[in-house]
Every structure is written in structure tokens, then in C-alpha cells.
Design a protein around this motif. Sequence first.
Motif, PDB file in Angstrom:
ATOM      1  N   GLY A 123     -26.840 125.024  28.957  1.00 22.31           N
ATOM      2  CA  GLY A 123     -28.209 125.100  29.455  1.00 22.31           C
ATOM      3  C   GLY A 123     -28.943 123.791  29.221  1.00 22.31           C
ATOM      4  N   HIS A 124     -28.198 122.712  29.183  1.00 25.72           N
ATOM      5  CA  HIS A 124     -28.739 121.378  28.931  1.00 25.72           C
ATOM      6  C   HIS A 124     -28.858 120.667  30.269  1.00 25.72           C
ATOM      7  N   GLU A 125     -30.045 120.255  30.651  1.00 24.83           N
ATOM      8  CA  GLU A 125     -30.253 119.704  31.985  1.00 24.83           C
ATOM      9  C   GLU A 125     -29.911 118.232  32.114  1.00 24.83           C
ATOM     10  N   ASP A 126     -29.950 117.488  31.038  1.00 22.54           N
ATOM     11  CA  ASP A 126     -29.799 116.045  31.117  1.00 22.54           C
ATOM     12  C   ASP A 126     -28.431 115.598  30.625  1.00 22.54           C
ATOM     13  N   VAL A 127     -27.739 114.823  31.454  1.00 26.08           N
ATOM     14  CA  VAL A 127     -26.495 114.175  31.052  1.00 26.08           C
ATOM     15  C   VAL A 127     -26.746 112.682  31.159  1.00 26.08           C
ATOM     16  N   ARG A 128     -26.556 111.971  30.055  1.00 27.77           N
ATOM     17  CA  ARG A 128     -26.830 110.535  30.008  1.00 27.77           C
ATOM     18  C   ARG A 128     -25.523 109.754  30.114  1.00 27.77           C
ATOM     19  N   VAL A 129     -25.442 108.871  31.096  1.00 27.47           N
ATOM     20  CA  VAL A 129     -24.271 108.011  31.283  1.00 27.47           C
ATOM     21  C   VAL A 129     -24.472 106.761  30.435  1.00 27.47           C
ATOM     22  N   ILE A 130     -23.473 106.466  29.586  1.00 30.52           N
ATOM     23  CA  ILE A 130     -23.553 105.242  28.786  1.00 30.52           C
ATOM     24  C   ILE A 130     -22.256 104.450  28.940  1.00 30.52           C
ATOM     25  N   ASP A 131     -22.413 103.171  29.193  1.00 29.37           N
ATOM     26  CA  ASP A 131     -21.265 102.296  29.430  1.00 29.37           C
ATOM     27  C   ASP A 131     -20.348 102.176  28.228  1.00 29.37           C
ATOM     28  N   GLU A 132     -20.878 102.370  27.030  1.00 24.32           N
ATOM     29  CA  GLU A 132     -20.070 102.229  25.808  1.00 24.32           C
ATOM     30  C   GLU A 132     -19.026 103.344  25.667  1.00 24.32           C
ATOM     31  N   LEU A 133     -19.010 104.302  26.588  1.00 26.53           N
ATOM     32  CA  LEU A 133     -17.981 105.347  26.594  1.00 26.53           C
ATOM     33  C   LEU A 133     -16.898 105.097  27.649  1.00 26.53           C
ATOM     34  N   GLN A 134     -16.932 103.955  28.309  1.00 21.41           N
ATOM     35  CA  GLN A 134     -15.890 103.627  29.284  1.00 21.41           C
ATOM     36  C   GLN A 134     -14.542 103.538  28.580  1.00 21.41           C
ATOM     37  N   PRO A 135     -13.444 103.740  29.326  1.00 18.82           N
ATOM     38  CA  PRO A 135     -12.108 103.738  28.698  1.00 18.82           C
ATOM     39  C   PRO A 135     -11.771 102.484  27.903  1.00 18.82           C
ATOM     40  N   ASP A 136     -12.257 101.325  28.333  1.00 21.41           N
ATOM     41  CA  ASP A 136     -11.903 100.081  27.645  1.00 21.41           C
ATOM     42  C   ASP A 136     -12.957  99.614  26.648  1.00 21.41           C
ATOM     43  N   ALA A 137     -13.937 100.457  26.357  1.00 20.68           N
ATOM     44  CA  ALA A 137     -14.979 100.101  25.383  1.00 20.68           C
ATOM     45  C   ALA A 137     -14.397 100.154  23.972  1.00 20.68           C
ATOM     46  N   GLY A 138     -15.115  99.586  23.027  1.00 20.23           N
ATOM     47  CA  GLY A 138     -14.654  99.568  21.651  1.00 20.23           C
ATOM     48  C   GLY A 138     -15.548 100.396  20.743  1.00 20.23           C
ATOM     49  N   VAL A 139     -14.984 100.817  19.638  1.00 21.98           N
ATOM     50  CA  VAL A 139     -15.709 101.649  18.673  1.00 21.98           C
ATOM     51  C   VAL A 139     -16.962 100.953  18.133  1.00 21.98           C
ATOM     52  N   PRO A 140     -16.911  99.669  17.742  1.00 25.46           N
ATOM     53  CA  PRO A 140     -18.122  99.038  17.199  1.00 25.46           C
ATOM     54  C   PRO A 140     -19.313  99.074  18.166  1.00 25.46           C
ATOM     55  N   LEU A 141     -19.070  98.800  19.434  1.00 25.00           N
ATOM     56  CA  LEU A 141     -20.157  98.845  20.421  1.00 25.00           C
ATOM     57  C   LEU A 141     -20.685 100.262  20.597  1.00 25.00           C
ATOM     58  N   LEU A 142     -19.784 101.229  20.597  1.00 23.95           N
ATOM     59  CA  LEU A 142     -20.203 102.621  20.735  1.00 23.95           C
ATOM     60  C   LEU A 142     -21.046 103.052  19.540  1.00 23.95           C
ATOM     61  N   LEU A 143     -20.621 102.712  18.330  1.00 21.82           N
ATOM     62  CA  LEU A 143     -21.378 103.078  17.134  1.00 21.82           C
ATOM     63  C   LEU A 143     -22.770 102.442  17.145  1.00 21.82           C
ATOM     64  N   GLU A 144     -22.836 101.214  17.606  1.00 23.85           N
ATOM     65  CA  GLU A 144     -24.129 100.536  17.699  1.00 23.85           C
ATOM     66  C   GLU A 144     -25.054 101.268  18.677  1.00 23.85           C
ATOM     67  N   ARG A 145     -24.495 101.654  19.812  1.00 19.91           N
ATOM     68  CA  ARG A 145     -25.297 102.376  20.811  1.00 19.91           C
ATOM     69  C   ARG A 145     -25.746 103.734  20.291  1.00 19.91           C
ATOM     70  N   LEU A 146     -24.879 104.423  19.572  1.00 19.62           N
ATOM     71  CA  LEU A 146     -25.241 105.729  19.023  1.00 19.62           C
ATOM     72  C   LEU A 146     -26.410 105.612  18.047  1.00 19.62           C
ATOM     73  N   CYS A 147     -26.454 104.532  17.280  1.00 16.89           N
ATOM     74  CA  CYS A 147     -27.588 104.293  16.380  1.00 16.89           C
ATOM     75  C   CYS A 147     -28.888 104.226  17.167  1.00 16.89           C
ATOM     76  N   ASP A 148     -28.844 103.563  18.317  1.00 17.68           N
ATOM     77  CA  ASP A 148     -30.039 103.387  19.145  1.00 17.68           C
ATOM     78  C   ASP A 148     -30.533 104.695  19.753  1.00 17.68           C
ATOM     79  N   LEU A 149     -29.645 105.678  19.896  1.00 21.52           N
ATOM     80  CA  LEU A 149     -30.034 106.935  20.528  1.00 21.52           C
ATOM     81  C   LEU A 149     -30.945 107.773  19.640  1.00 21.52           C
ATOM     82  N   GLY A 150     -30.801 107.658  18.337  1.00 15.71           N
ATOM     83  CA  GLY A 150     -31.678 108.352  17.403  1.00 15.71           C
ATOM     84  C   GLY A 150     -31.628 109.866  17.481  1.00 15.71           C
ATOM     85  N   ALA A 151     -30.486 110.443  17.788  1.00 16.56           N
ATOM     86  CA  ALA A 151     -30.350 111.896  17.879  1.00 16.56           C
ATOM     87  C   ALA A 151     -29.547 112.429  16.700  1.00 16.56           C
ATOM     88  N   GLU A 152     -29.699 113.720  16.430  1.00 19.64           N
ATOM     89  CA  GLU A 152     -28.983 114.345  15.315  1.00 19.64           C
ATOM     90  C   GLU A 152     -27.712 115.055  15.739  1.00 19.64           C
TER      91      GLU A 152
END
Length: 172
Positions: free
Chosen positions: A73-102
Amino acid sequence: MVRLYLVRHAVAAESDGKQAFTDHLRGLTEKGRRRFRRSARAFASLGEEIDLVCTSPVLRAVQTAEILAASLGHEDVRVIDELQPDAGVPLLLERLCDLGAESIVLVGHKRLLCDLAVTLAGLPIDQALRLHLKRGAIARIDVRKLGSHASGEPRWWLAPATDALQDGLPLT
């Protein structure tokens, strides 16, 4: 603490291997959709509070995220480039910090999600090599603090097309 839900995209159409530049356009098969709807309903029945559903921009991941979001029942799906197949963990972790969600659902691809799970759980090499996140699987990892030195505790995983939770991570 942040709850991360790692979701590998569901079963997609096979690649012909000749046109790698169209790989991002491969969508889910009907079987993949049907099986993942079952997993999505099982996940929704757990009653986990979800702040964000994030996905790779690749079509098969977006379609998987949309199925899961609909079940939640969640209406919003957010596309983030840091989840692309060739992305790296450090960039993804950095982006997750910016999201500020629990609590964040991350819909993506095998290599990146497995690398993320290994990094967060601090798995030794022998266990890391045994980690197998099947298409359509969901795993929860509780992370004390996101960032470059993030670490977490694997809680459970849900095998594709089932409703049976199993402790830890899917190791073969």
C-alpha cells in the motif's frame, strides 16, 4: 538503527547476450510476476513499517519494486542510480545516509545486494562465498549506523514464492 530490506528483482526474460546495451530493458516474465506477488504478499503480512521503497532504474527491478509497493500500500517508488547493477557499496551507503529514513526497501541486483549484505554483516570469506540471494528473495538487515563504516545484523530472509521466514542470510 535503520532497517534495510534487500530485494533481488524477480525472474526476468532471458538475455540474448548479443545486445548488452538493451539488458536494462528486460522485464519480468509472467512467472516472475506471479511468484513475486506471493512473496510480496507474505512480506506485507509481516506488518513491517516501511518508509521508502527504492529501486534500480533497470526495468526488471522497477517492476519488482512496483509489485512490492502495491502489496504494501506504498504509493511512492524512488529510483536511485546507486542501485544499478554496476554500482558499488560505498556509493550506495553514502546515498542511503542522505535518505534519512529508518526503514528502506532496496530492490536491485544480485552482485550489489550480496556485496552489501557481506559488507554490513562482516561475513568472513568462506561464508561470503556461500551467500545466495535468489531472484525474488527478501532479506532484512538491521544497521546500527549508515555510512562508510556501516555494520549490521542480519535478521531474516524470505525465500521466493514462500511465506516462511528463515533466520540470518541465505547461505548455501
